[in-house]
Motif scaffolding. Structure first.
Motif, PDB file in Angstrom:
ATOM      1  N   ILE A  36     -21.271  -2.381  36.161  1.00  0.00           N
ATOM      2  CA  ILE A  36     -20.688  -3.445  35.337  1.00  0.00           C
ATOM      3  C   ILE A  36     -21.761  -4.059  34.445  1.00  0.00           C
ATOM      4  O   ILE A  36     -21.545  -4.278  33.243  1.00  0.00           O
ATOM      5  CB  ILE A  36     -20.030  -4.509  36.245  1.00  0.00           C
ATOM      6  CG1 ILE A  36     -18.741  -3.943  36.845  1.00  0.00           C
ATOM      7  CG2 ILE A  36     -19.732  -5.783  35.466  1.00  0.00           C
ATOM      8  CD1 ILE A  36     -18.078  -4.865  37.839  1.00  0.00           C
ATOM      9  N   GLU A  37     -22.925  -4.334  35.011  1.00  0.00           N
ATOM     10  CA  GLU A  37     -24.010  -4.906  34.209  1.00  0.00           C
ATOM     11  C   GLU A  37     -24.550  -3.893  33.202  1.00  0.00           C
ATOM     12  O   GLU A  37     -24.748  -4.218  32.018  1.00  0.00           O
ATOM     13  CB  GLU A  37     -25.125  -5.384  35.131  1.00  0.00           C
ATOM     14  CG  GLU A  37     -26.301  -5.985  34.374  1.00  0.00           C
ATOM     15  CD  GLU A  37     -27.425  -6.412  35.306  1.00  0.00           C
ATOM     16  OE1 GLU A  37     -28.487  -6.812  34.787  1.00  0.00           O
ATOM     17  OE2 GLU A  37     -27.236  -6.333  36.538  1.00  0.00           O
ATOM     18  N   LEU A  38     -24.764  -2.664  33.664  1.00  0.00           N
ATOM     19  CA  LEU A  38     -25.313  -1.653  32.762  1.00  0.00           C
ATOM     20  C   LEU A  38     -24.330  -1.290  31.664  1.00  0.00           C
ATOM     21  O   LEU A  38     -24.719  -1.078  30.511  1.00  0.00           O
ATOM     22  CB  LEU A  38     -25.706  -0.417  33.573  1.00  0.00           C
ATOM     23  CG  LEU A  38     -26.835  -0.620  34.595  1.00  0.00           C
ATOM     24  CD1 LEU A  38     -27.036   0.646  35.408  1.00  0.00           C
ATOM     25  CD2 LEU A  38     -28.131  -1.002  33.883  1.00  0.00           C
ATOM     26  N   SER A  39     -23.038  -1.205  32.017  1.00  0.00           N
ATOM     27  CA  SER A  39     -22.059  -0.840  31.000  1.00  0.00           C
ATOM     28  C   SER A  39     -21.898  -1.941  29.960  1.00  0.00           C
ATOM     29  O   SER A  39     -21.600  -1.662  28.792  1.00  0.00           O
ATOM     30  CB  SER A  39     -20.712  -0.535  31.660  1.00  0.00           C
ATOM     31  OG  SER A  39     -20.212  -1.672  32.347  1.00  0.00           O
ATOM     32  N   ALA A  40     -22.094  -3.202  30.371  1.00  0.00           N
ATOM     33  CA  ALA A  40     -22.044  -4.294  29.397  1.00  0.00           C
ATOM     34  C   ALA A  40     -23.197  -4.166  28.404  1.00  0.00           C
ATOM     35  O   ALA A  40     -23.011  -4.348  27.185  1.00  0.00           O
ATOM     36  CB  ALA A  40     -22.098  -5.632  30.121  1.00  0.00           C
ATOM     37  N   ARG A  41     -24.381  -3.850  28.909  1.00  0.00           N
ATOM     38  CA  ARG A  41     -25.511  -3.641  28.003  1.00  0.00           C
ATOM     39  C   ARG A  41     -25.299  -2.419  27.128  1.00  0.00           C
ATOM     40  O   ARG A  41     -25.621  -2.410  25.930  1.00  0.00           O
ATOM     41  CB  ARG A  41     -26.792  -3.497  28.816  1.00  0.00           C
ATOM     42  CG  ARG A  41     -27.230  -4.801  29.474  1.00  0.00           C
ATOM     43  CD  ARG A  41     -28.170  -4.593  30.635  1.00  0.00           C
ATOM     44  NE  ARG A  41     -29.291  -3.732  30.297  1.00  0.00           N
ATOM     45  CZ  ARG A  41     -30.184  -3.284  31.174  1.00  0.00           C
ATOM     46  NH1 ARG A  41     -30.065  -3.619  32.450  1.00  0.00           N
ATOM     47  NH2 ARG A  41     -31.186  -2.525  30.793  1.00  0.00           N
ATOM     48  N   THR A  42     -24.727  -1.368  27.726  1.00  0.00           N
ATOM     49  CA  THR A  42     -24.450  -0.164  26.934  1.00  0.00           C
ATOM     50  C   THR A  42     -23.433  -0.454  25.846  1.00  0.00           C
ATOM     51  O   THR A  42     -23.584  -0.002  24.697  1.00  0.00           O
ATOM     52  CB  THR A  42     -23.931   0.951  27.859  1.00  0.00           C
ATOM     53  OG1 THR A  42     -24.902   1.224  28.870  1.00  0.00           O
ATOM     54  CG2 THR A  42     -23.648   2.218  27.065  1.00  0.00           C
ATOM     55  N   LEU A  43     -22.387  -1.207  26.201  1.00  0.00           N
ATOM     56  CA  LEU A  43     -21.362  -1.534  25.204  1.00  0.00           C
ATOM     57  C   LEU A  43     -21.945  -2.383  24.084  1.00  0.00           C
ATOM     58  O   LEU A  43     -21.640  -2.159  22.900  1.00  0.00           O
ATOM     59  CB  LEU A  43     -20.202  -2.265  25.881  1.00  0.00           C
ATOM     60  CG  LEU A  43     -19.064  -2.694  24.956  1.00  0.00           C
ATOM     61  CD1 LEU A  43     -18.406  -1.481  24.306  1.00  0.00           C
ATOM     62  CD2 LEU A  43     -18.026  -3.520  25.714  1.00  0.00           C
ATOM     63  N   GLU A  44     -22.790  -3.350  24.441  1.00  0.00           N
ATOM     64  CA  GLU A  44     -23.407  -4.177  23.405  1.00  0.00           C
ATOM     65  C   GLU A  44     -24.212  -3.319  22.437  1.00  0.00           C
ATOM     66  O   GLU A  44     -24.095  -3.456  21.210  1.00  0.00           O
ATOM     67  CB  GLU A  44     -24.303  -5.222  24.065  1.00  0.00           C
ATOM     68  CG  GLU A  44     -25.018  -6.108  23.063  1.00  0.00           C
ATOM     69  CD  GLU A  44     -25.933  -7.113  23.727  1.00  0.00           C
ATOM     70  OE1 GLU A  44     -26.461  -7.993  23.028  1.00  0.00           O
ATOM     71  OE2 GLU A  44     -26.137  -7.013  24.963  1.00  0.00           O
ATOM     72  N   SER A  45     -24.996  -2.403  22.973  1.00  0.00           N
ATOM     73  CA  SER A  45     -25.804  -1.544  22.112  1.00  0.00           C
ATOM     74  C   SER A  45     -24.924  -0.611  21.300  1.00  0.00           C
ATOM     75  O   SER A  45     -25.184  -0.376  20.100  1.00  0.00           O
ATOM     76  CB  SER A  45     -26.784  -0.731  22.966  1.00  0.00           C
ATOM     77  OG  SER A  45     -27.651  -1.580  23.688  1.00  0.00           O
ATOM     78  N   ALA A  46     -23.865  -0.056  21.932  1.00  0.00           N
ATOM     79  CA  ALA A  46     -23.011   0.891  21.222  1.00  0.00           C
ATOM     80  C   ALA A  46     -22.248   0.212  20.097  1.00  0.00           C
ATOM     81  O   ALA A  46     -22.097   0.778  19.000  1.00  0.00           O
ATOM     82  CB  ALA A  46     -22.044   1.546  22.205  1.00  0.00           C
ATOM     83  N   VAL A  47     -21.745  -0.999  20.346  1.00  0.00           N
ATOM     84  CA  VAL A  47     -21.016  -1.729  19.300  1.00  0.00           C
ATOM     85  C   VAL A  47     -21.944  -2.058  18.139  1.00  0.00           C
ATOM     86  O   VAL A  47     -21.584  -1.902  16.957  1.00  0.00           O
ATOM     87  CB  VAL A  47     -20.391  -3.005  19.894  1.00  0.00           C
ATOM     88  CG1 VAL A  47     -19.849  -3.914  18.789  1.00  0.00           C
ATOM     89  CG2 VAL A  47     -19.270  -2.637  20.864  1.00  0.00           C
ATOM     90  N   GLU A  48     -23.148  -2.513  18.469  1.00  0.00           N
ATOM     91  CA  GLU A  48     -24.092  -2.845  17.396  1.00  0.00           C
ATOM     92  C   GLU A  48     -24.532  -1.591  16.645  1.00  0.00           C
ATOM     93  O   GLU A  48     -24.654  -1.603  15.401  1.00  0.00           O
ATOM     94  CB  GLU A  48     -25.307  -3.560  18.008  1.00  0.00           C
ATOM     95  CG  GLU A  48     -26.375  -3.952  16.999  1.00  0.00           C
ATOM     96  CD  GLU A  48     -25.877  -4.953  15.985  1.00  0.00           C
ATOM     97  OE1 GLU A  48     -26.549  -5.122  14.942  1.00  0.00           O
ATOM     98  OE2 GLU A  48     -24.824  -5.592  16.227  1.00  0.00           O
ATOM     99  N   ALA A  49     -24.738  -0.506  17.398  1.00  0.00           N
ATOM    100  CA  ALA A  49     -25.131   0.746  16.742  1.00  0.00           C
ATOM    101  C   ALA A  49     -24.034   1.236  15.810  1.00  0.00           C
ATOM    102  O   ALA A  49     -24.317   1.725  14.709  1.00  0.00           O
ATOM    103  CB  ALA A  49     -25.448   1.810  17.802  1.00  0.00           C
ATOM    104  N   TYR A  50     -22.790   1.106  16.209  1.00  0.00           N
ATOM    105  CA  TYR A  50     -21.694   1.531  15.344  1.00  0.00           C
ATOM    106  C   TYR A  50     -21.610   0.645  14.105  1.00  0.00           C
ATOM    107  O   TYR A  50     -21.379   1.133  12.985  1.00  0.00           O
ATOM    108  CB  TYR A  50     -20.376   1.484  16.118  1.00  0.00           C
ATOM    109  CG  TYR A  50     -19.187   1.928  15.291  1.00  0.00           C
ATOM    110  CD1 TYR A  50     -18.934   3.280  15.078  1.00  0.00           C
ATOM    111  CD2 TYR A  50     -18.319   1.002  14.730  1.00  0.00           C
ATOM    112  CE1 TYR A  50     -17.857   3.692  14.318  1.00  0.00           C
ATOM    113  CE2 TYR A  50     -17.244   1.400  13.966  1.00  0.00           C
ATOM    114  CZ  TYR A  50     -17.011   2.756  13.759  1.00  0.00           C
ATOM    115  OH  TYR A  50     -15.937   3.153  12.995  1.00  0.00           O
TER     116      TYR A  50
END
Length: 529
Positions: A446-460
């Motif tokens: 849950i914590e890692l996926s939140a960080r991954t989502l933040e990075s993925a959204v910003e990267a997109y």
């Protein structure tokens, strides 16, 4: 590769230059990323939003137990065990039986033949002893001897008696009542046999409760699996919307001469891949829905979510460490308790069977009302009653040998149950370990996926802005979109994974209590709610 206008210097005069990609305005300072808020703003929020009267894990669990044929089978086994207990107690009751009969006999008679009777007046005097018959000459001076009167010396008179016959009645009627009391069984077998049957009934009841908990857990997991497929369909469909928008931009750039055919075809291929993924996700969703409908025995089920799976579930209290959870599971799991009860029933069976080593003592009583009654002589065609009481002690060597073999069978069954319990204990330990580690993994995910989502959204977002000014390629957009879709699915799945891990851990440790709802009896359709 995107071609930037003017990269090769000024060209010859001709048509007006094609439209160029405009740089987006500079964005303000970004606020801290909130994964929950992000999920609640997108299409997932609408698809997973709880609806009044929608399905929840608790509601699904209750209905699954009520409609479960496996739980109904366990209920029937309890009824059978209760009936077996009744049979055991009835077997120790005094055996009272009655019989009425009629018999037609062939003609027969008892013939005692003829003879002689001696007449004499030699009766005793009043208050005196009988006078014996004497032996003397038949006449004065005769050598022949006869029976004579000792008082007078005169020969006694011989009377020829007619033949004596007893006629046997040809019709025989009888009414009989018999009572048998197994005294030795009361002393040696009654208590262990009764407790053995009660223990078997308790073992089946524990197995029934364990089956209820298992059905509840399976229903909860099926419910969360269905929500997972719902989220997958919505997330992939939203990804398709974004990719189609980028494909339209690239196609416009291609028409304006600012993009290559390869870029257009690359996005077209990605659209096809996403559409295939949508088709697969819809198949999984339909399969999950059908599985829930079958489990709940309701083909008209309204598939509307009633539980918020975007929010994190409440934390489990007093979780402790893994070793403590395994010990707790060994103490609380109803499957183990049921097996242990079964071993107790086997022990009682051994005690009850050992009565076969000893002689058997029975008391009996019998009453007869017959016409003619065989107890009276001579037989006469009249109704007469008679009775008898007694006790008998019997011993059978064959019974003792059979008892020995039965006890060997009981002991072998006990060893098998002990081995099965050990297998179950090891399986439970592994089950708790897997659920415990899966829960820890879900919390970390849950914590890692939140960080991954933040990075993925910003990267997109950055890739989209760079693509608009020609500083990013179509491949960058495709990769950023794939990363964002994966991150969205991962964060949703991680939250659902935590709920499923909690359900598995509650089941594995034996903390769940059985839901005692009324089970649907397939024999009576009118009882179905």
């Amino acid at each position: 590769m995107v071609r930037r206008p003017g990269a090769d210097g000024p060209g010859p005069a001709g048509p007006p230059p094609p439209p160029t990609r405009q740089a987006p305005p500079a964005s303000a300072e970004a606020a801290p990323f909130d994964a929950t808020a992000y999920l609640r703003e997108g299409p997932l929020a609408e698809a997973l939003a709880p609806k009044s009267g929608g399905l929840t894990a608790d509601k699904v669990a209750v209905q699954a137990v009520a409609e479960s044929p496996s739980v109904a089978a366990k209920e029937a086994q309890i009824q059978a065990a209760a009936a077996k207990l009744d049979q055991t107690m009835i077997a120790f009751l005094p055996q009272l039986s009655g019989k009425a009969g009629y018999t037609r006999l062939s003609k027969a008679a008892i013939n005692f033949g003829g003879g002689y009777s001696v007449g004499a007046a030699t009766g005793p005097e009043a208050g005196g002893d009988p006078i014996p018959i004497g032996i003397g000459p038949c006449a004065m001076g005769s050598p022949q001897m006869c029976t004579v009167d000792p008082n007078t010396g005169q020969p006694l008179t011989l009377v020829v008696a007619p033949p004596f016959k007893i006629q046997i009645p040809l019709n025989s009627y009888s009414l009989q009542a018999q009572l048998s009391v197994p005294i030795s069984d009361y002393i040696l077998s009654l208590v262990p046999a009764k407790r053995g049957s009660e223990t078997r009934r308790d073992a089946v009841a524990l197995a029934r409760d364990a089956e209820r908990i298992k059905v509840e857990t399976d229903a909860r997991l099926a419910y969360y699996n269905w929500l997972r497929t719902v989220a997958s369909v919505v997330a992939v469909e939203d990804s398709l919307r974004r990719v189609k928008a980028r494909a339209l931009d690239v196609e416009n750039l291609f028409n304006a001469g600012s993009a290559t055919k390869a870029e257009v075809m690359r996005l077209t291929a990605q659209i096809a891949q996403i559409e295939q993924a949508i088709n697969d996700a819809r198949v999984f969703r339909t399969t999950a829905e059908q599985g829930l409908a079958i489990m709940l025995n309701d083909q008209d089920l309204d598939f509307s979510p009633g539980e918020d799976v975007i929010d994190l579930p409440p934390d489990m209290a007093d979780l402790g460490n893994l070793d403590g959870l395994i010990r707790e599971a060994h103490d609380k799991r109803l499957e183990l308790k049921s097996m242990e009860k079964s071993i107790g029933a086997v022990d009682y069976g051994i005690k009850a069977t050992r009565a076969g080593y000893f002689p058997r003592l029975d008391a009996f009583a019998e009453a007869t009302y017959a016409n003619p009654n065989q107890r009276f002589f001579p037989l006469a065609p009249v109704w007469r009653g008679s009775w008898s009481v007694g006790a008998q002690l019997t011993y059978s060597l064959n019974s003792a040998l059979r008892t020995r073999a039965e006890i060997r069978e009981y002991k072998a069954n006990k060893r098998e149950l002990v081995a099965q319990i050990e297998v179950m204990r090891r399986g439970i330990a592994m089950e708790v370990t897997q659920a415990y580690l899966a829960r820890n993994k879900a919390i970390a995910d849950i914590e890692l996926s939140a960080r991954t989502l933040e990075s993925a959204v910003e990267a997109y977002r950055v890739a989209t802005e760079l693509f608009a000014v020609g500083s990013a390629t179509t491949n960058d957009i495709i990769d950023a979109e794939a990363d964002q879709l994966t991150a969205i699915l991962r964060i949703v799945n991680s939250r659902i994974d935590l709920r499923t891990a909690n359900a598995r851990l509650l089941y594995a440790t034996g903390r769940m209590k059985p839901n005692n709802v009324q089970v649907y009896d397939t024999r009576d359709k009118a009882t179905r709610g």
